[in-house]
Design a protein around this motif. Structure first.
Motif, PDB file in Angstrom:
ATOM      1  N   THR A 267      47.517  40.668  39.092  1.00  0.00           N
ATOM      2  CA  THR A 267      47.680  39.266  38.723  1.00  0.00           C
ATOM      3  C   THR A 267      47.901  39.122  37.222  1.00  0.00           C
ATOM      4  O   THR A 267      47.679  40.053  36.442  1.00  0.00           O
ATOM      5  N   LYS A 271      43.874  41.351  37.603  1.00  0.00           N
ATOM      6  CA  LYS A 271      43.172  41.783  38.807  1.00  0.00           C
ATOM      7  C   LYS A 271      44.124  42.525  39.735  1.00  0.00           C
ATOM      8  O   LYS A 271      45.235  42.057  40.008  1.00  0.00           O
ATOM      9  N   ARG A 273      45.383  43.400  43.190  1.00  0.00           N
ATOM     10  CA  ARG A 273      45.373  42.838  44.536  1.00  0.00           C
ATOM     11  C   ARG A 273      45.991  43.861  45.477  1.00  0.00           C
ATOM     12  O   ARG A 273      47.128  44.282  45.296  1.00  0.00           O
ATOM     13  N   GLY A 281      39.919  40.536  44.321  1.00  0.00           N
ATOM     14  CA  GLY A 281      40.679  41.528  43.592  1.00  0.00           C
ATOM     15  C   GLY A 281      39.755  42.371  42.743  1.00  0.00           C
ATOM     16  O   GLY A 281      38.581  42.040  42.545  1.00  0.00           O
ATOM     17  N   LEU A 328      50.498  34.367  42.674  1.00  0.00           N
ATOM     18  CA  LEU A 328      50.553  35.828  42.593  1.00  0.00           C
ATOM     19  C   LEU A 328      51.957  36.379  42.530  1.00  0.00           C
ATOM     20  O   LEU A 328      52.129  37.598  42.454  1.00  0.00           O
TER      21      LEU A 328
END
Length: 330
Positions: A267, A271, A273, A281, A328
């Protein structure tokens, strides 16, 4: 420092060479299926810096990653976007640097992005009719987007593609105009089935149509499927001997869609994902500082892989915690 590039695998034997990196949550379009009321700021715009992005891509490259796609939001709204492209392209081991853009800044920036290392381009373009484009995006900029797209085609990019969300309106109107669009353009147009998110349940119910409509249209007109490259996305592309370009389908609701997953996501706030339609995440940002331990970063990435599921739960109307695709980068 040596790493085992084969470690970036999950518990289902899938090998990951492709990172989709969001660089912003901001988007300047108001697409009906994603941000119909426009993007709303909900906190500080503390997105990854170019230096952090450089360290992040270096760590993924240590683990065998070869392709990075820069997404958003709309990634080109960042004033330092050219620097981000350059940092990514300069990462040893990264062979392909792609961007997905709505085309807003394409005609002004694509030559510069190419000069600093951009190799692949995807343009989100949901309609070729000006009125439909305006209705879907909230902007009357179809001419500018098409100008930028044709300017990109004049460069020596390895691939130029168009992403179009498959809506009921699209299927009812038909695909003839799109076939004409790729007759002389060496561009791949991929229709993406509309996906359910937390915020678009009513729109999804009214506008979703399955990919079978496109498949039938293609197959009855002599278009044939082609093999997908190892580091490619999930599209099944079709080609026709009378057309320079291709038409394709991304069908996330099809059985087995996730079986060949080869991509991870990070992200705009750092984070990791494991799935677009997952939850939460793994935070990487604390290991992206200048003095951080790169091996610790790669170990955290590898350690997270055991949490990747076999597939998403869209068929059960469960999009995870994804509010909208701009969150995202799709």
């Amino acid at each position: 420092m040596a790493f085992d590039a084969g470690r970036l695998t999950d518990g289902f034997g899938r090998r990951f060479r492709y990172l989709r990196l969001s660089v912003t949550e901001v988007c300047n379009f108001r697409c009906t299926y994603c941000l119909p009321d426009g993007w709303k700021r909900s906190g500080p715009l503390s997105f990854l810096t170019p230096d952090e992005i450089g360290r992040l891509t270096a760590a993924f490259s240590d683990l065998g990653l070869t392709k990075v796609r820069l997404t958003g939001g709309e990634p080109t709204v960042r004033k330092d976007f050219t620097d981000i492209v350059a940092r990514t392209a300069a990462t040893p081991g990264v062979e392909k640097v792609a961007v997905t853009t709505n085309g807003w800044n394409l005609s002004r920036g694509v030559e510069t992005w190419r000069s600093v290392g951009l190799t692949h381009l995807n343009v989100s373009l949901d309609a070729l009719d000006a009125d439909a484009f305006h209705r879907i995006t909230g902007h009357d900029r179809l001419g500018e987007v098409l100008t930028g797209l044709d300017r990109a085609l004049a460069l020596d990019l390895q691939a130029v593609k168009v992403n179009a969300v498959l809506l009921r309106e699209t299927a009812e109107t038909g695909f003839d105009a799109w076939a004409d669009f790729v007759r002389d353009r060496p561009v791949s147009v991929r229709f993406i089935e509309l996906m359910r998110t937390a915020d678009n349940a009513d729109f999804f119910a009214a506008h979703h149509v399955g990919g079978a409509a496109l498949r039938t249209w293609l197959e009855t007109r002599g278009w044939t499927p082609v093999a997908r490259p190892a580091d490619g996305g999930p599209a099944q592309e079709y080609r026709h001997p009378d057309h320079a370009g291709a038409l394709g389908l991304i069908a996330p609701y099809a059985p087995g869609f996730c079986d060949s997953c080869n991509r991870l996501r990070v992200t705009a706030r750092g984070k990791l994902r494991l799935c677009l339609f997952g939850e939460g995440g793994v935070d990487l940002r604390d290991l992206l500082a200048d003095d951080a331990d790169r091996q610790a970063l790669t170990e955290r990435i590898v350690g997270a892989m055991s949490g990747k599921r076999a597939g998403h739960l869209l068929a059960q109307s469960d999009p995870g915690d994804l509010s909208n695709l701009a969150q995202l980068g799709g």
